[in-house]
Design an enzyme around this catalytic site. Structure first.
Site, short mmCIF file in Angstrom:
data_model
loop_
_atom_site.label_atom_id
_atom_site.label_comp_id
_atom_site.label_asym_id
_atom_site.label_seq_id
_atom_site.Cartn_x
_atom_site.Cartn_y
_atom_site.Cartn_z
N THR A 45 0.87 -1.18 0.00
CA THR A 45 0.00 0.00 0.00
C THR A 45 0.91 1.22 0.00
OG1 THR A 45 -0.11 0.03 2.43
CG2 THR A 45 -1.83 -1.19 1.27
N HIS A 46 0.53 2.26 -0.73
CA HIS A 46 1.38 3.45 -0.92
C HIS A 46 2.72 3.07 -1.55
CE1 HIS A 46 -1.21 6.04 1.70
NE2 HIS A 46 -1.43 4.88 2.29
N SER A 176 16.43 -2.25 -25.89
CA SER A 176 17.27 -1.07 -26.03
C SER A 176 18.25 -1.27 -27.16
CB SER A 176 18.02 -0.79 -24.73
OG SER A 176 18.96 0.25 -24.90
N SER A 177 18.47 -0.19 -27.93
CA SER A 177 19.46 -0.24 -29.01
C SER A 177 20.86 0.01 -28.48
CB SER A 177 19.11 0.81 -30.08
OG SER A 177 19.10 2.10 -29.49
N LYS A 182 18.80 -5.73 -22.32
CA LYS A 182 17.67 -5.09 -21.64
C LYS A 182 16.37 -5.47 -22.33
CE LYS A 182 16.38 -0.55 -19.75
NZ LYS A 182 15.04 -0.33 -20.31
N VAL A 183 15.39 -5.87 -21.55
CA VAL A 183 14.08 -6.26 -22.08
C VAL A 183 13.01 -5.46 -21.35
CG1 VAL A 183 12.45 -8.13 -22.47
CG2 VAL A 183 14.91 -8.58 -22.61
N ASN A 184 12.16 -4.78 -22.09
CA ASN A 184 11.14 -3.91 -21.50
C ASN A 184 9.75 -4.56 -21.52
OD1 ASN A 184 13.05 -1.89 -21.07
ND2 ASN A 184 12.74 -1.02 -23.10
#
Length: 324
Positions: A45-46, A176-177, A182-184
């Site tokens: 929470t928060h 990312s190029s 990196k995988v989004n």
């Protein structure tokens, strides 16, 4: 004719596409919740650590959001299937055959299989777009729910080392190029963009719907464009979210367990026994020293390890905790 075509097109879009997408997404969520029902994780929470929940509880809440959205669309459908045809210029039916409305409705039923009806008040059906606005508001509500679900997925997937790292979304493309490996979370990101578009479209429909000046709304084209677009892109977004993100994500059990064991908020279960102030003191000491709550509670209370283990068992806490 134009108010009629908006209602027909919207009804077909909801019945043939949107409801199917809602049903499939709800089914995927419920199946995933069942398969992960025994995995306990840190609740938040928060955005801060809170009491434990299970993945099943978390995902069923999402499923029930989708179920509630489906119910809203189903409630609106009978209204959107009331048609203005036959009212002609202002609702009086001037220059039209008295049976025009009923004949067109009968033909539409035959061709679509949908139980269209002649609107009970043709004046209202031509001068206002209240029902189209209601349907648009349903798309906005659904977009809000999908945004919440997508953002939760992004947070849970964040990392993999410096974020929460609770789940691993399916890797669909290089992220990312310039940063190798990196995988989004591209699917939740795409869905949130769809939802932003839908919320904006609903605002457009609301502004247009208030422009029913006297006997005709003159903003029908922009209502049709935005409403039908929203129904279409939401249907597509839900299908992709269900099949490419929710159905395929994996749970990082080790990360979840380590986080759960270090969670000082577990001390909440001791509050009824040792008091809020003492529980808070234990939580702060455990957090500051990077120690477990049980370890500190053994030092600060007279409770036995056996009782503490029972009281602080995360699984028990997901069902309300030990009452005695």
């Amino acid at each position: 004719v134009i108010p009629t075509t908006i209602h027909i097109a919207a009804s077909i879009a909801v019945r043939n596409n949107l409801l199917d997408a809602l049903n499939h997404l709800q089914e995927i969520l419920e199946n995933k919740a069942t398969s992960l029902s025994d995995i306990v994780k840190t609740g938040r929470t928060h955005l801060m650590d809170a009491m434990p929940v299970t993945f099943g509880q978390e995902l069923r809440a999402w499923a029930n959001q989708i179920k509630a959205a489906r119910g809203q669309f189903e409630e609106t459908l009978p209204k959107i299937e009331q048609l203005a045809i036959g009212g002609t210029a202002v609702g009086t039916g001037v220059n039209a055959h008295p049976d025009l409305s009923q004949k067109v409705v009968a033909l539409l039923k035959q061709k679509t299989g949908i139980e269209f009806q002649s609107a009970p008040d043709l004046f209202k059906a031509i001068s206002s777009q209240d029902v189209a606005l209601e349907l648009s508001s349903n798309t906005r509500n659904l977009a809000v729910s999908l945004t919440k679900i997508s953002n939760d997925l992004r947070w849970m997937n964040s990392g993999p080392l410096s974020g929460l790292g609770e789940i691993e979304l399916q890797a669909l493309q290089p992220g990312s190029s310039i940063m190798p490996g990196k995988v989004n979370p591209v699917i939740p990101e795409a869905v949130t963009m769809v939802c932003a578009e839908v919320i904006g479209s609903d605002t457009t429909v609301a502004i247009a719907a208030q422009s029913g000046n006297f006997q005709l709304n003159v903003m029908l084209p922009v209502i049709a464009y935005n409403l039908l677009k929203s129904l279409n892109i939401l249907s597509n977004a839900m299908s992709v979210l269900g099949y490419k993100a929710i159905k395929t994500f994996k749970v990082n059990k080790t990360t979840i367990q380590e986080s759960l064991e270090r969670n000082p908020v577990l001390v909440t279960a001791l509050s009824p026994i040792i008091g809020y102030a003492k529980a808070a003191e234990i939580a702060k000491k455990a957090y500051k020293g990077r120690r477990s709550v049980i370890e500190v509670a053994l030092e600060e209370t007279k409770l036995s390890r056996k009782r503490l283990e029972k009281l602080l068992n995360p699984k028990n806490l997901t069902t309300g905790g030990i009452k005695k």
